[in-house]
Design a protein around this motif. Structure first.
Motif, PDB file in Angstrom:
ATOM      1  N   ALA A 285       0.787  -1.235  -0.034  1.00  0.00           N
ATOM      2  CA  ALA A 285      -0.070  -0.069   0.071  1.00  0.00           C
ATOM      3  C   ALA A 285       0.743   1.151  -0.156  1.00  0.00           C
ATOM      4  O   ALA A 285       0.696   2.188  -0.651  1.00  0.00           O
ATOM      5  N   TRP A 286       2.165   1.176   0.674  1.00  0.00           N
ATOM      6  CA  TRP A 286       2.800   2.344   0.731  1.00  0.00           C
ATOM      7  C   TRP A 286       3.586   2.596  -0.575  1.00  0.00           C
ATOM      8  O   TRP A 286       3.709   3.798  -1.147  1.00  0.00           O
ATOM      9  N   TRP A 289       0.954   4.143  -2.988  1.00  0.00           N
ATOM     10  CA  TRP A 289       0.540   5.587  -2.323  1.00  0.00           C
ATOM     11  C   TRP A 289       1.866   6.472  -2.672  1.00  0.00           C
ATOM     12  O   TRP A 289       1.784   7.637  -3.166  1.00  0.00           O
TER      13      TRP A 289
END
Length: 556
Positions: A285-286, A289
């Protein structure tokens, strides 16, 4: 083709690479041998494998006397080959479980190669370490399940896609064989993933190029034998079994599920991913992002995001949703997590690192303390609970497993102490902690775990209670796992249909027992169960008088 160029980590030297390979090998090999088939998919799968070993018939997967046509036989054939190859050095079930290690090793290889191709040298080891650290991989990678061969096929497909723009022939070979291995392991899931992922990639300009189309064409040629040979041979053997596999248990079942509109579990995989894919999920997810401005424009992110969402939607749209079916989702997540490490904030990396060290250190202390309490019978509350959970378990000190556990505990402490400061440190320590707990579970705690999961004692007791001379044995309420273990451990074949000429009847569960005990035809000879299991006992009945018509039991 791939333009991803984050700040590079310190290079992995040859010595470090050997240490990482050793960590993967310990994680992979621990738990494959040393215990019998457990009450789970292990027992069911080994029943199908045992049939191949006994009969030599690999074409029709069969458990005891009943064909099981929901999956093609590739994994069972591979496991039977390993069992035969390593017999009598290993027990048949231990040898068969080496197939799980074989397919998992291939998965680690291809995910590592994909990581290196996408993100540069050194990233391959990072991808493999992240994958073995995922909690969902730990137990399932050491079981006899066909999903491991499907996982290998998916890993091959992803690696093939990464090569498709510069090594067309090799990419096509990998994708095609990945489709075939996945198909021969689990049926139509892998071909469906191939069609949907390929179609989705062609929507992006960076993938809509001639090399990819050529690779896909070659892939279809290499997949064709996998997709046709076994179905053709099965049809030649039995058109009825072919239609049962193709329509009743696959296409027809899926269409019924779609038309039924009961999607209560459609979000199941999203619900379990936070723990199942930890720590890959937050890192992935990072990565997305951090690269949000360019993620949809860079080929590597397009491939991994498309693969993840296609897998998620496809697996969520099939019947019989289970946690183990989510394994393919870990592949794109592990690769996305690999991309996250060079851009991860140092504070976040340190937090993950210390969380893993403290968590695994605390759990390891509890495991040593609980084991010592059982061995010394210190009457502590947790010791009483552990003994009550596994009635009849008598702890015995085994010097070999004790010293193995001590050695790996010390090695884990040295690993935590000596690993240099880098963004890779957090996932390395996490994978090391997972491996430590698995080693402790499979050394110190294996006798305790095995006590309540195997069928050895129950089958031996049943065998002793059976008349010396008897005819066939019917069964009522006896599951596939139990029928497989009865066949393997006691050479007891139970028939799923009540037959008039069977003079013995094995019953599982209270409801079925009440139906039998309401008849004057049967007398109970034996009652028992696995150690520690008090509910739903097994009961053996003997016919005491012939009957001329079907009873209420036979009509179930």
């Amino acid at each position: 083709m791939f333009s991803y160029s984050p700040t590079q980590e310190h290079p992995i030297t040859t010595a470090k690479a050997w240490l990482l390979a050793l960590l993967c090998a310990v994680w992979l090999s621990t738990g494959l041998v040393g215990h019998g088939p457990w009450h789970s998919d292990d027992a069911y799968s080994f029943g199908l494998i045992y049939h191949i070993l006994q009969s030599g018939d690999w074409l029709v997967p069969t458990l005891a006397d009943k064909p099981y046509m929901d999956k093609p036989p590739l994994f069972y054939m591979t496991a039977a080959l390993f069992a035969k190859l390593f017999s009598p050095l290993l027990e048949l079930h231990d040898g068969a479980r080496l197939a799980s290690g074989f397919y998992t090793a291939l998965t680690l290889l291809f995910i590592g190669l994909s990581g290196r191709e996408l993100f540069g040298r050194g990233s391959g080891w990072t991808a493999a370490i992240i994958l073995i650290g995922c909690l969902g991989m730990l137990v399932r990678s050491h079981e006899l399940i066909t999903d491991l061969a499907l996982l290998t096929g998916c890993a091959m497909m992803i690696y093939g896609y990464t090569l498709s723009m510069r090594r067309i022939l090799l990419a096509g070979m990998l994708i095609g064989n990945g489709i075939g291995i996945g198909f021969m392991a689990k049926g139509f899931i892998a071909p469906t993933l191939f069609v949907l992922i390929s179609a989705a990639l062609l929507l992006f300009r960076s993938w809509r190029m001639r090399p990819l189309l050529s690779s896909l064409g070659i892939a279809l040629l290499f997949a064709l034998p996998w997709l046709t040979v076994w179905p053709f041979l099965l049809y030649q053997r039995s058109p009825e079994l072919f239609m049962e596999w193709l329509w009743t248990l696959n296409i027809g079942r899926w269409l019924d599920y779609i038309q039924g509109g009961d999607y209560a579990e459609a979000l199941y995989y999203i619900e379990i991913l936070p723990w199942f894919a930890w720590p890959a999920l937050p890192l992935a997810a990072w990565a997305v992002w951090e690269a949000r401005q360019r993620a949809l424009h860079e080929a590597e992110f397009q491939l991994l995001l498309v693969s993840f969402f296609v897998m998620l939607l496809t697996l969520s749209a099939v019947p019989n949703i289970k946690e183990v079916f989510a394994l393919p989702l870990l592949l794109p997540l592990a690769l996305l997590a690999t991309a996250a490490l060079p851009t991860l904030r140092r504070g976040a990396a340190n937090a993950l690192d210390w969380f893993g060290i403290m968590t695994f250190g605390f759990v390891a202390i509890l495991m040593w303390w609980g084991w010592a309490g059982l061995l010394q019978d210190n009457h502590a509350k947790i010791t009483r609970w552990l003994k009550d959970y596994q009635p009849g378990f008598e702890p015995v000190f085994h010097a070999t497993t004790f010293w193995v556990a001590v050695a790996f505990t010390v090695l884990w402490v040295l690993l935590v102490w000596r690993v240099g400061r880098s963004m890779r440190r957090a996932v390395l320590n996490w994978a090391g902690g997972v491996t430590l707990l698995w080693v402790l579970a499979m050394t110190l705690w294996l006798p305790w775990l095995d006590n309540g999961k195997n069928y050895n004692g129950m089958v031996a007791s049943l065998k002793q209670a059976m008349p010396i001379h008897h005819g066939c044995i019917a069964s009522l309420g006896v599951g596939d796992n139990q029928r497989a273990m009865l066949q393997y451990l006691g050479n007891i074949t139970t028939h799923t249909q009540i037959q008039l000429n069977c003079d013995l009847l094995l019953v599982h569960g209270e409801r079925a027992a009440k139906l039998v005990e309401g008849q004057t035809t049967w007398v109970k000879l034996w009652e028992g169960n696995r150690k520690g299991v008090k509910s739903k006992p097994f009961r053996l009945y003997q016919r005491i008088e012939p009957i001329a018509q079907k009873s209420a039991i036979q009509q179930l």
